[in-house]
Design an enzyme around this catalytic site. Structure first.
Site, short mmCIF file in Angstrom:
data_model
loop_
_atom_site.label_atom_id
_atom_site.label_comp_id
_atom_site.label_asym_id
_atom_site.label_seq_id
_atom_site.Cartn_x
_atom_site.Cartn_y
_atom_site.Cartn_z
N GLU A 325 0.83 -1.21 0.00
CA GLU A 325 0.00 0.00 0.00
C GLU A 325 0.86 1.26 0.00
OE1 GLU A 325 -2.70 -0.66 3.31
OE2 GLU A 325 -4.02 -1.84 2.02
N LYS A 394 -2.12 -11.71 8.77
CA LYS A 394 -3.51 -11.44 9.16
C LYS A 394 -4.30 -12.74 9.15
CE LYS A 394 -3.80 -6.61 7.76
NZ LYS A 394 -4.53 -5.52 7.07
N ASP A 399 -8.29 -8.95 4.18
CA ASP A 399 -8.03 -7.84 5.08
C ASP A 399 -9.11 -7.70 6.15
OD1 ASP A 399 -6.99 -5.61 6.23
OD2 ASP A 399 -7.63 -4.22 4.67
N GLU A 427 -12.59 -2.43 12.10
CA GLU A 427 -12.55 -1.57 10.91
C GLU A 427 -13.67 -1.91 9.92
OE1 GLU A 427 -8.78 -1.80 8.91
OE2 GLU A 427 -9.56 -0.88 7.08
N TRP A 576 -9.18 -2.49 -4.58
CA TRP A 576 -9.79 -1.68 -3.51
C TRP A 576 -11.27 -1.42 -3.82
CZ3 TRP A 576 -5.59 2.68 -2.36
CH2 TRP A 576 -4.48 2.07 -1.73
#
Ligand code: GCU
Length: 712
Positions: A325, A394, A399, A427, A576
């Site tokens: 990123e 993760k 994500d 999030e 994205w």
């Protein structure tokens, strides 16, 4: 005392709606009395030490005085915690004795600071609990009935003391204790995504706790309160800055501030870690390159490590997000992630520090599917890292989505230690507005069977090093506390901080037991109320999945990662957007990651890969993650996919409304302030869940060309 998931259920604790837990009445006086409960702001977290009702009478016999040997900062913390906690729990202060013994003494010490502990001759038992574990035993010393909390280190004694207090806070028996605990994982770390300007990336509970403009001279009392809360769970370190790291975090003036924070945390056993920006040798050091194979660059990192250890002798190490990123990294210089990690590892090794290198990378030149990229990049580097490097992965391959299958690097990487990164900030799970308890999500992750070494090779076992021997084990939580009075924004988000700490201590603890404990400590010991809240928590994540991204759907959001945006087709990168993932068209919906599709399933061991690959056996909760299905695909329920999808969204919105109704029924059982603050957020959640349902279904109806069936 250590209950497995199965034992917790067998012991009847899972369904305890009555008045007794572990043989003790657990209704609190406060819950029984008609007097209104005093307002609380949530600052005290799970360390409120509210009187445990009738159990206090029994506790008073066991706890008549305390004797905490040693006078280090940690032992003073233990003494103060026990004294104030016991006074609050029992309603009367108990004396502290320095020498000698009397009936009902709680003794705390280590062989190093207490002759009494040495004389017990528990060396073999203590040997078994390691550096951070503890023993709590009801025993007789000099013919006096006493309770001994013993550990090899003072931090172990601190953890044991909090454990003992937890038993009293949750109404458990303390008369016949024989407990030996040690943490299953070595690194149990908070990761704050805090920026030097006080903002927090994906933070939803105010601003950063760290007051950079006041440090190092002025120390906010919250620094110690924070460390105390961490220590109460056995959390032993914190990475205090954003993974998108500002290079100035390593500047000399910042490091002096960092050192002041580390000094506050040391007696609580919370070690300091920093995120390092890989380009710091250039941006901070003025070098022409940050190429990890350049000698000057290696020298710069060595000097920086020496400087840090001069200020923070027990510094834990660096966490690095590289070539992800937009962050700089070794690939910028044509080097590998291993080259990058190793140059930092060499700088830290003389000081026994670690490099925690993130696997959250997804360069699109690796593979068209974002879910496959990290595995491809890191598997080929397995074994190429220095011994003090761990790879932080993760829980899932994308994500922190509401539901993902486990990341195939768990079990996949054999020679390089892998630690888990989970996210408590919610999030993608309603942030600090929705009530979503993540203990169940993490339990699902830990219980996932990787089959790396045959059946039973769960993620939990991989993490503790039982599948592939591992030099370093651990778990990191992208974490939520900020300057809000209640630390986490939503009172229930505190449970996610709590659950992380408990699971990092023991990833096999049942999520239900954790929810039960947390509720008792945070809200009430009233058995019926506990059962109601625990049930709300236990179902809350599935509820969220149902009204946002059921059946394996993922990433149907935009920039804020909060509101539904399934139509999102424009972003700086295709991966994205939302359409990249759901791929809805008139033909159907879902991402074909099967062997006939892009083959992502092959990153899992058999038979997991075959299970995910076979549409008739793939768990439907992952269906559209791995399969592309026609709208009239027949589900196990007999419904066609479109109708099932609609039913899930309807169900989720209904479940959210039920959470609200249930919470309303608890008015009077919870103090008015916290009750109202939670109720206000539940109102938002109910409205949002309807919005998710309606917007998603209307959007997909445009492709399915079918009517939205009414909610049944
Ligand atoms: C997510 C998150 C980013 C964060 C990134 C990371 O993509 O939205 O804000 O920087 O994860 O984990 O590095």
């Amino acid at each position: 005392m250590k209950l497995s998931r199965r034992e917790f259920v067998a012991a009847g604790l899972a369904g305890a709606a009555g008045l007794c837990v572990g043989g003790y009445p657990t209704r609190s006086n406060a819950a029984e009395s008609k007097a209104p409960l005093p307002d609380e702001d949530g600052y005290r977290l799970w360390l409120r030490y509210a009187p445990p009702g009738d159990a206090a009478k029994i506790y008073r016999k066991v706890v008549q005085q305390i004797r905490v040997d040693g006078d280090s900062a940690t032992m003073v913390i233990i003494r103060d915690e026990l004294r104030s906690a016991i006074a609050a729990l029992l309603g009367n202060a108990v004396p502290r004795i320095e020498n000698g013994l009397a009936d009902g003494t709680v003794i705390v010490g280590t062989p190093g600071n207490s002759a009494l502990i040495r004389d017990l001759k528990w060396a073999a038992d203590l040997g078994a609990v390691g550096d951070e574990g503890f023993i709590i035993r009801s025993t007789r010393v000099g013919n006096k009935p006493v309770t001994v909390i013993a550990a090899n280190t003072e931090i172990g004694a601190l953890y044991g003391s909090f454990h003992f207090l937890r038993l009293m806070q949750t109404g458990r028996p303390i008369g016949k204790l024989d407990i030996a605990e040690r943490p299953a994982l070595q690194l149990r770390l908070m990761n704050h995504w805090d920026n030097p300007d006080g903002t927090i990336e994906r933070g939803y509970a105010g601003r950063s706790l760290w007051q950079w403009n006041e440090l190092p001279g002025k120390l906010s009392p919250r620094y110690a309160d924070y460390a105390r809360a961490c220590a109460s769970l056995g959390i032993n370190g914190a990475v205090i800055n954003n993974v998108n790291a500002d290079p100035r975090m390593l500047a000399p003036e910042t490091l002096r501030k960092v050192a002041a924070l580390a000094d506050v945390w040391r007696p609580y056993g919370v070690r300091m870690y920093l995120c390092a920006n890989f380009a710091a040798p250039v941006t901070l050091g003025g070098l022409a390159t940050a190429d990890p194979l350049d000698q000057k660059v290696a020298g710069w990192w060595k000097a920086k490590a020496d400087e840090i250890y001069g200020l923070v002798p027990d510094f834990g190490g660096f966490l690095v997000k590289a070539n992800s990123e937009g962050q700089p990294g070794p690939k910028t210089y044509g080097r590998t992630h291993a080259d990058g990690a190793n140059v930092l590892a060499d700088a830290l090794a003389p000081h026994k520090g670690n490099v925690i290198w993130r696997a959250f990378v997804y360069d699109d030149d690796i593979d068209p599917d974002r879910a496959k990229r990290a595995y491809i990049e890191f598997m080929r580097l397995d074994g190429k890292f220095r011994p003090n490097v761990v790879i932080q992965v993760k829980n899932g391959p994308i994500d922190f989505q509401p539901r993902e299958p486990f990341h195939p690097l768990f079990g996949g990487m054999k020679q390089t230690p892998v630690i888990a990164e989970i996210q408590a900030t919610q999030e993608y799970l309603g942030q600090a507005k929705h009530l979503v308890y993540l203990g169940t999500m993490w339990q699902e992750f830990f219980d996932s069977d990787t089959f790396a070494k045959g059946p039973g090779s769960t993620v939990a076992k991989v993490l503790v090093g039982r599948i592939h021997p591992s030099r370093i084990t651990g778990m990191v939580s992208v974490t939520n506390p900020g300057t809000d009075a209640n630390w986490c924004g939503h009172h229930f988000s505190q449970a996610n901080w709590y659950a992380f700490g408990r699971l990092a201590w023991n990833p096999e603890l049942p999520a239900e037991k954790i929810a039960d404990e947390w509720t008792r400590m945070t809200f009430t010991n009233d058995g019926k109320t506990v059962a109601v809240i625990r049930d709300m928590m236990m179902g809350s994540r599935e509820t969220f999945v149902n009204y946002t991204m059921p059946l394996g759907l993922h990433h149907m959001i935009g920039g804020d990662h909060y509101a539904p945006q399934p139509w999102n087709d424009r972003a700086p990168r295709a991966d994205w957007t939302a359409v990249y993932y759901h791929q809805a068209s008139t033909d159907g919906i879902g991402f074909d990651r099967t062997k006939r599709g892009d083959g992502a399933v092959a990153q899992y061991f058999p038979p997991v890969c075959d299970l995910f690959d076979d549409i008739s056996r793939c768990p439907e909760k992952f269906l559209l993650w791995f399969h592309r299905c026609a709208w009239d695909y027949r589900m196990k329920s007999g419904k066609i996919l479109w109708d099932e999808l609609c039913a899930k969204y309807h169900e989720g919105a209904k479940q959210a409304a039920a959470l609200q109704t249930t919470w309303q029924s608890l008015a009077g059982k919870i103090d008015p302030r916290r009750h109202k603050e939670v109720a206000d957020r539940l109102a938002i959640q109910v409205a949002d869940s309807a919005k998710w349902r309606d917007q998603i279904l209307q959007y997909f109806a445009g492709f399915s060309k079918r009517p939205i069936p009414p909610s049944s």
